[in-house]
Write a protein that holds these residues in place. Structure first.
Motif, PDB file in Angstrom:
ATOM      1  N   HIS A 145       0.829  -1.205   0.000  1.00  0.00           N
ATOM      2  CA  HIS A 145       0.000   0.000   0.000  1.00  0.00           C
ATOM      3  C   HIS A 145       0.863   1.255   0.000  1.00  0.00           C
ATOM      4  CE1 HIS A 145      -3.504   2.467   0.781  1.00  0.00           C
ATOM      5  NE2 HIS A 145      -2.882   3.010   1.815  1.00  0.00           N
ATOM      6  N   ASN A 149       1.063   4.188  -2.917  1.00  0.00           N
ATOM      7  CA  ASN A 149       0.864   5.598  -2.655  1.00  0.00           C
ATOM      8  C   ASN A 149       2.092   6.427  -2.972  1.00  0.00           C
ATOM      9  OD1 ASN A 149      -1.746   5.250  -1.856  1.00  0.00           O
ATOM     10  ND2 ASN A 149      -1.295   5.153   0.327  1.00  0.00           N
ATOM     11  N   GLU A 516       1.628  11.953  -3.264  1.00  0.00           N
ATOM     12  CA  GLU A 516       1.345  10.542  -2.971  1.00  0.00           C
ATOM     13  C   GLU A 516       0.244  10.380  -1.927  1.00  0.00           C
ATOM     14  OE1 GLU A 516       4.585   9.284   0.347  1.00  0.00           O
ATOM     15  OE2 GLU A 516       5.340   9.943  -1.569  1.00  0.00           O
ATOM     16  N   THR A 517      -0.050  11.453  -1.176  1.00  0.00           N
ATOM     17  CA  THR A 517      -1.080  11.382  -0.132  1.00  0.00           C
ATOM     18  C   THR A 517      -2.461  11.755  -0.646  1.00  0.00           C
ATOM     19  OG1 THR A 517      -0.708  13.687   0.546  1.00  0.00           O
ATOM     20  CG2 THR A 517       0.661  11.999   1.596  1.00  0.00           C
ATOM     21  N   GLU A 519      -5.915  11.430  -2.451  1.00  0.00           N
ATOM     22  CA  GLU A 519      -6.886  10.432  -2.889  1.00  0.00           C
ATOM     23  C   GLU A 519      -7.913  11.109  -3.795  1.00  0.00           C
ATOM     24  OE1 GLU A 519      -6.883   7.260  -2.421  1.00  0.00           O
ATOM     25  OE2 GLU A 519      -5.224   7.114  -0.986  1.00  0.00           O
ATOM     26  N   VAL A 520      -8.338  10.398  -4.811  1.00  0.00           N
ATOM     27  CA  VAL A 520      -9.337  10.926  -5.746  1.00  0.00           C
ATOM     28  C   VAL A 520     -10.725  10.647  -5.181  1.00  0.00           C
ATOM     29  CG1 VAL A 520     -10.257  10.854  -8.087  1.00  0.00           C
ATOM     30  CG2 VAL A 520      -7.809  10.544  -7.696  1.00  0.00           C
ATOM     31  N   PRO A 521     -11.481  11.675  -4.805  1.00  0.00           N
ATOM     32  CA  PRO A 521     -12.807  11.450  -4.214  1.00  0.00           C
ATOM     33  C   PRO A 521     -13.831  11.055  -5.266  1.00  0.00           C
ATOM     34  CG  PRO A 521     -12.401  13.800  -4.440  1.00  0.00           C
ATOM     35  CD  PRO A 521     -11.126  13.102  -4.863  1.00  0.00           C
ATOM     36  N   GLU A 522     -14.906  10.468  -4.782  1.00  0.00           N
ATOM     37  CA  GLU A 522     -15.970  10.028  -5.680  1.00  0.00           C
ATOM     38  C   GLU A 522     -16.652  11.211  -6.372  1.00  0.00           C
ATOM     39  OE1 GLU A 522     -16.813   7.039  -6.561  1.00  0.00           O
ATOM     40  OE2 GLU A 522     -15.467   5.948  -5.230  1.00  0.00           O
ATOM     41  N   ASN A 527     -13.060   8.019 -11.048  1.00  0.00           N
ATOM     42  CA  ASN A 527     -12.412   6.826 -10.498  1.00  0.00           C
ATOM     43  C   ASN A 527     -12.380   5.671 -11.492  1.00  0.00           C
ATOM     44  OD1 ASN A 527     -13.663   8.492  -8.251  1.00  0.00           O
ATOM     45  ND2 ASN A 527     -12.269   7.197  -7.108  1.00  0.00           N
ATOM     46  N   SER A 531      -6.471   4.948 -12.552  1.00  0.00           N
ATOM     47  CA  SER A 531      -6.054   4.005 -11.513  1.00  0.00           C
ATOM     48  C   SER A 531      -4.737   4.482 -10.952  1.00  0.00           C
ATOM     49  CB  SER A 531      -5.893   2.597 -12.098  1.00  0.00           C
ATOM     50  OG  SER A 531      -4.932   2.604 -13.152  1.00  0.00           O
ATOM     51  N   ARG A 532      -4.548   4.272  -9.641  1.00  0.00           N
ATOM     52  CA  ARG A 532      -3.322   4.729  -8.991  1.00  0.00           C
ATOM     53  C   ARG A 532      -2.158   3.842  -9.396  1.00  0.00           C
ATOM     54  NH1 ARG A 532      -4.226   8.305  -4.480  1.00  0.00           N
ATOM     55  NH2 ARG A 532      -2.001   8.068  -4.194  1.00  0.00           N
TER      56      ARG A 532
END
Length: 533
Positions: A145, A149, A516-517, A519-522, A527, A531-532
């Motif tokens: 993980h 990230n 790297e911290t 996050e892609v919100p909904e 999404n 992809s990460r």
């Protein structure tokens, strides 16, 4: 005879039972064989599918290479090899990790076995091994993980580029963006750029950045009268510009980066030319925002600054000889009152803050808006004789003091916006000043931001409101003209240029956020398109 018959029957039964057992064994073997055949068939079909897919890729590459020049063929071949080797390296890296973990488990088992073998605690050994294995699985998951990230990239397919940018730019609502991380669309765009840099796909990044520029232009042009939307993309365009600089690898932009941030710089591409394009785009959006703000406050300026009478009872009877024109008060025209102008200014600050526009850029915005406000008020004053008197000068100055106090309340007193009001402030002071020969020098010094035609015009228009005042003597006006000839680079314009604009700059403002911290919100609805890495 009976014994022989019984024995024969017994042999027959035994033979029948044996035959049934053999049949069952054969049936079981056939079932196992069938399962093995099915498994082999599935495996062979998968291999055939993979071979067909690889064959199609090779055919596509061959067809593409036939239509390319020699240099393009070399580039395409190199790109293909880089992609293939990258994929193989990832597979090998995963295999090495698995083998290293297996070796660690075996070493642990060996140590535990040697320690507990004398005591015969086999059950304890197995339990301890299971606990270690569970912890190991958890640790491996955490490492993976963290590695995922660490990359700080978003991968997307070339065919999804249009849908991605449409969702991120065209369909993003300002209310939704206001509830997210400030500048999140800009960070998402940069994470996509980093992925193209990672795989060294120059054509993909060129197409992505060009489409991004066109998308922002389109949304700003379509919603040019939407303050929230224009502000949103001014903020994100500037943030994306700063981010391209921050991770460009240039030393001058890395001074405030953390060690981790310095590891994320673009290694393959030099996007200096695109930085200039995004800077020009930011200027264009800035100009659109300024025009929108000016159009918003324009109907309120004269009523709020010139007509508004906040000091009750100061204005006496109308000067004699003037055409009937009643002064407007705040309660007579509430939609154009000083309060309305203040509400508009407060809305500007709220929207700019909500979308995290750079503080230095906010100062430039209000400097420009205050120039338009002051210039509009002064131009109106120069065309209205009934406003050129002592009491009106005091009313105007009082109204302007509210504008100056507003700057202080919003910590914008160092923006230069206050100095943009100096021409109209000096005009109000000129209306209140004594106009005798003894005051000649002080009047000239006081009106440093007014042109000679503007000073002469105000003095000519000056009309006393009661019998205790006198008109300005012609001799005094001529002496003022003679005195002002000593000025260097004198501007002889009467009206101020409402289209004048200060040069806008975008001072580099690095971010402390590590990509790297993020996050892609909904709420962005992308999404399924990214992809990460």
């Amino acid at each position: 005879m009976t014994i022989h018959i019984s024995t024969a029957i017994l042999f027959i039964v035994i033979n029948i039972y044996s035959s049934c057992s053999i049949f069952r064994l054969l049936e079981k073997q056939l079932q196992n064989t069938e399962k093995e055949l099915n498994a082999k068939t599935s495996e062979y079909q998968k291999e055939i599918t993979d071979l067909k897919r690889e064959n199609e890729k090779q055919n596509q590459l061959i067809q593409k290479s036939l239509s390319l020049t020699s240099d393009a063929k070399i580039d395409a071949t190199m790109q293909h090899e880089i992609t293939r080797l990258t994929s193989e390296n990832l597979d090998l890296s995963e295999l090495v990790d698995q083998q290293a973990e297996q070796i660690r488990k075996l070493n642990k088992m060996l140590k535990v076995t040697a320690k507990r073998s004398k005591e015969g605690e086999a059950a304890d050994i197995q339990a301890e091994l299971e606990r270690d294995e569970a912890k190991s699985v958890e640790n491996v998951a955490q490492v993976k993980h963290r590695e995922r990230n660490y990359m700080g990239m978003l991968e997307y397919k070339k065919e999804d580029e249009t849908a991605l940018l449409t969702a991120l730019i065209q369909e993003l609502k300002p209310k939704v963006a206001a509830g997210l991380l400030p500048g999140l669309p800009a960070y998402v765009l940069f994470m996509c750029v980093r992925q193209t840099d990672y795989v060294n796909d120059a054509e993909k990044v060129r197409s992505f950045l060009t489409s991004t520029i066109n998308g922002i232009k389109k949304v700003v042009m379509k919603h040019h009268d939407d303050l929230d939307r224009v502000t949103l993309w001014l903020a994100n365009t500037c943030r994306f510009l700063h981010t391209l600089k921050q991770y460009s690898g240039e030393k001058q932009f890395q001074q405030e980066n953390s060690p981790r941030q310095n590891e994320h710089y673009l290694r393959k591409f030099d996007l200096g030319d695109f930085q200039k394009v995004f800077s020009d785009l930011a200027v264009r959006i800035y100009q659109t925002l300024i025009k929108l703000m000016e159009a918003t406050i324009q109907p309120s300026i004269v009523a709020a600054v010139i007509d508004h009478e906040a000091i009750a009872g100061l204005t006496g009877s109308k000067p004699s000889g003037l055409r009937g024109r009643s002064s407007s008060r705040a309660d007579d025209t509430p939609e154009h009152s000083l309060d309305s102008l203040m509400k508009a200014m407060n809305q500007f600050v709220r929207v700019l803050t909500q979308h995290a526009v750079d503080p230095e850029l906010v100062k430039q915005i209000f400097r420009q808006v205050y120039y338009f406000l002051g210039a509009s008020a002064l131009n109106n004053l120069l065309l209205r004789k009934e406003m050129c008197n002592w009491s009106k000068g005091m009313q105007i100055r009082y109204n302007l003091s509210h504008m100056e106090q507003w700057l202080c309340d919003n910590k914008l007193q160092e923006s230069g916006a206050g100095s943009s009001l100096e021409p109209i402030v000096q005009a109000s002071q000129l209306l209140q000043a004594r106009k005798t020969d003894a005051d000649l020098d002080s009047v000239c010094d006081m009106c440093s931001k007014l042109t000679v035609p503007q000073i002469v015009k105000i003095l000519n228009l000056y009309t006393p409101v009661d019998e205790f005042e006198e008109r300005v003597p012609i001799s005094f006006i001529r002496k003022i003209q003679q005195k002002l000839k000593e000025r260097v680079n004198t501007d002889n314009s009467l009206l101020m240029d409402l289209k004048f604009s200060y040069s806008v700059t975008f001072p580099f403002t690095p971010s402390k956020i590590i990509v790297e911290t993020i996050e892609v919100p909904e709420q962005l609805h992308i999404n399924k398109l990214v992809s990460r890495c």
